[in-house]
Design a protein around this motif. Sequence first.
Motif, short mmCIF file in Angstrom:
data_model
loop_
_atom_site.label_atom_id
_atom_site.label_comp_id
_atom_site.label_asym_id
_atom_site.label_seq_id
_atom_site.Cartn_x
_atom_site.Cartn_y
_atom_site.Cartn_z
N LEU A 1 45.99 7.94 46.22
CA LEU A 1 44.74 7.35 45.73
C LEU A 1 44.35 6.15 46.59
CD1 LEU A 1 45.63 7.45 41.94
CD2 LEU A 1 44.16 9.03 43.19
N THR A 2 44.29 6.37 47.88
CA THR A 2 43.89 5.28 48.77
C THR A 2 42.62 5.66 49.51
OG1 THR A 2 45.05 6.06 50.74
CG2 THR A 2 46.33 4.75 49.17
N GLU A 3 41.93 4.63 49.97
CA GLU A 3 40.68 4.84 50.72
C GLU A 3 40.93 5.74 51.92
OE1 GLU A 3 37.50 3.03 50.71
OE2 GLU A 3 37.89 2.41 48.65
N LYS A 4 42.03 5.45 52.61
CA LYS A 4 42.33 6.17 53.85
C LYS A 4 42.52 7.66 53.56
CE LYS A 4 45.56 6.35 57.71
NZ LYS A 4 46.63 7.34 57.57
N ASP A 5 43.32 7.95 52.51
CA ASP A 5 43.55 9.35 52.16
C ASP A 5 42.25 10.04 51.79
OD1 ASP A 5 46.40 9.79 52.43
OD2 ASP A 5 46.63 8.30 50.85
N MET B 1 50.87 2.01 27.13
CA MET B 1 49.88 2.90 27.78
C MET B 1 48.98 2.08 28.69
SD MET B 1 48.45 6.17 27.24
CE MET B 1 48.02 6.66 25.58
N ILE B 2 48.90 2.45 29.96
CA ILE B 2 47.93 1.80 30.84
C ILE B 2 46.96 2.85 31.37
CG2 ILE B 2 48.56 -0.43 31.84
CD1 ILE B 2 50.53 0.92 33.61
N GLU B 3 45.78 2.36 31.67
CA GLU B 3 44.78 3.27 32.22
C GLU B 3 44.55 2.94 33.68
OE1 GLU B 3 41.41 3.05 29.59
OE2 GLU B 3 42.22 4.77 28.51
N LEU B 4 44.31 3.98 34.45
CA LEU B 4 44.06 3.78 35.86
C LEU B 4 42.71 4.38 36.18
CD1 LEU B 4 44.82 3.06 38.75
CD2 LEU B 4 46.23 5.10 38.85
N LYS B 5 41.77 3.47 36.46
CA LYS B 5 40.42 3.94 36.76
C LYS B 5 40.38 4.34 38.23
CE LYS B 5 35.79 3.28 35.28
NZ LYS B 5 35.56 4.71 35.18
N LEU B 6 39.94 5.55 38.47
CA LEU B 6 39.86 6.02 39.85
C LEU B 6 38.62 5.44 40.52
CD1 LEU B 6 40.74 9.70 39.00
CD2 LEU B 6 42.23 8.07 40.13
N GLY B 7 38.74 5.15 41.79
CA GLY B 7 37.63 4.54 42.53
C GLY B 7 36.41 5.44 42.54
N VAL B 8 35.27 4.87 42.88
CA VAL B 8 34.04 5.66 42.89
C VAL B 8 34.08 6.78 43.93
CG1 VAL B 8 32.26 4.20 41.87
CG2 VAL B 8 33.10 3.69 44.17
N GLY B 9 34.84 6.54 45.02
CA GLY B 9 34.95 7.55 46.08
C GLY B 9 35.70 8.79 45.62
N VAL B 10 36.52 8.61 44.59
CA VAL B 10 37.38 9.70 44.13
C VAL B 10 36.68 10.48 43.04
CG1 VAL B 10 39.83 10.18 43.78
CG2 VAL B 10 39.11 7.88 44.31
N SER B 11 35.63 11.16 43.40
CA SER B 11 34.81 11.79 42.38
C SER B 11 35.38 13.13 41.92
CB SER B 11 33.39 11.99 42.90
OG SER B 11 33.44 12.65 44.14
N ASP B 12 36.04 13.83 42.84
CA ASP B 12 36.48 15.18 42.50
C ASP B 12 37.98 15.26 42.26
OD1 ASP B 12 37.08 14.53 45.04
OD2 ASP B 12 36.63 16.48 45.91
N PHE B 13 38.55 14.17 41.78
CA PHE B 13 40.00 14.15 41.59
C PHE B 13 40.43 15.10 40.48
CE2 PHE B 13 44.01 12.78 39.83
CZ PHE B 13 44.77 12.60 40.96
N ASN B 14 41.50 15.82 40.75
CA ASN B 14 42.06 16.73 39.76
C ASN B 14 43.58 16.61 39.82
OD1 ASN B 14 43.35 19.21 38.81
ND2 ASN B 14 41.27 20.01 38.58
N LEU B 15 44.16 16.10 38.76
CA LEU B 15 45.60 15.82 38.75
C LEU B 15 46.42 17.07 39.06
CD1 LEU B 15 47.83 13.70 38.20
CD2 LEU B 15 47.83 14.46 35.83
N GLU B 16 46.05 18.16 38.43
CA GLU B 16 46.77 19.41 38.62
C GLU B 16 46.79 19.80 40.10
OE1 GLU B 16 45.09 22.43 36.20
OE2 GLU B 16 46.41 24.01 36.93
N LYS B 17 45.63 19.68 40.75
CA LYS B 17 45.55 20.05 42.17
C LYS B 17 46.25 19.04 43.05
CE LYS B 17 41.36 22.76 41.88
NZ LYS B 17 39.90 22.68 41.93
N ALA B 18 46.24 17.77 42.62
CA ALA B 18 46.86 16.71 43.42
C ALA B 18 48.39 16.79 43.37
CB ALA B 18 46.40 15.34 42.94
N VAL B 19 48.91 17.46 42.35
CA VAL B 19 50.36 17.52 42.17
C VAL B 19 50.94 18.86 42.67
CG1 VAL B 19 52.22 17.53 40.48
CG2 VAL B 19 50.34 15.91 40.24
N CYS B 20 50.34 19.95 42.18
CA CYS B 20 50.98 21.25 42.37
C CYS B 20 50.57 21.93 43.68
CB CYS B 20 50.67 22.15 41.19
SG CYS B 20 51.08 21.38 39.62
N ASN B 21 50.82 21.28 44.78
CA ASN B 21 50.42 21.84 46.06
C ASN B 21 51.51 21.74 47.11
OD1 ASN B 21 50.40 19.18 47.19
ND2 ASN B 21 48.46 18.86 46.15
N HIS B 22 52.68 21.32 46.69
CA HIS B 22 53.77 21.12 47.64
C HIS B 22 55.07 21.23 46.86
CE1 HIS B 22 56.58 19.11 50.32
NE2 HIS B 22 55.71 19.25 51.28
#
Length: 326
Positions: free
Chosen positions: A92-96, A1-22
Amino acid sequence: MIELKLGVGVSDFNLEKAVCNHGAFMMAPNQWIPSSKTLQRPLRLSNSDTSLLVSINQSSSSLLTLQIHSPRSLPPKDEVAILDQVARMLRLTEKDEDEIRRFQNLHPTAKQIGFGRIFRSPSLFEDVVKSILMCNTSWRRTLEMAEKLCEVQAKMRESKKRKRKGNNERGNFPNAREVCRMGVEALKNHCLGYRANYVVKFAQSVESGRINLQSLEKPVSSPDAFPKIKGFGPFATANIFMCLGFYHQLPIDTETIRHLKQVHGIQYCTKKTVGEDVKQIYDTYAPYQCLAYWLELVQYYETKFGKLSELSSFDYHKISGSTLHL
DNA sequence: ACTCCATTTGGTCGACGCGA
DNA sequence: TCGCGTCGACCAAATGGAGT
């Protein structure tokens, strides 16, 4: 198990929304599990030869957990490889991050519902091949072709190490080397039809180094740098631009015409006029025309089929605007 | 209600003709 | 000679229609 800490800029991240849109999230080997909001699929280790099944969950607003289904713990370089692929899929990039914020400032609805992070594959190669699979066929067939490609990949691996019995390893989407080894004939008969030529040719030019996918992924790259690929017309090109983060050119297909007629009330929308019509409607959101269009499409599908994230995978093939076989 | 067979569907390629 | 638009071919499966 690894953990991935999201950057401070990514405050409103939602996995469900990031995946189920295409539609990409419905294509093999991706698997979305609605009950646990888990994204599951095989990802490649640093040698790009071995794949391991990975389950991705969001444990808090700023934390993703990756469960790697492996008998032993992984060396750091393999963990990095997997994290890179996850970051690509979920953008999960700065540019995006920057682009999404700018688009949402132009589009209040997008801001309100947190839309703008279009899901993609762990590799550009997979995105390109899947774009070819989306051309000139129904969504149902596109899903089947992706499935078959993963099956062939699994079989190929099985025959390679046939001494291990009963390993029902789930196939990964083949990489360029594997597509080359499969060959045109096998893929033709394996439901790719005439597309087999395009897919293998593309894989060969990647393997030979004629096409350098890594350089195209660099943030400084421009859409002009994208090479000519056989089988890639305006639709597939716009689609891959969207993957690369260039949203100015709409992937226009029959769905677009249907959408403009049905949702925008443009009665006389045809193949010939659609290009102009699209400009009229979406240029307000330049250079994020695609995102505005995609948001409308997803909203339309969801009013018709319910939330994409809660859909059973058995119903994926039904997703389409023009055919109404519910 | 069923079987057939023909037509349609989807995006891109390559060949072709047009006008400059 | 060039770029432009048009059109048939590609492939497989869904659909439409005619005939039982």
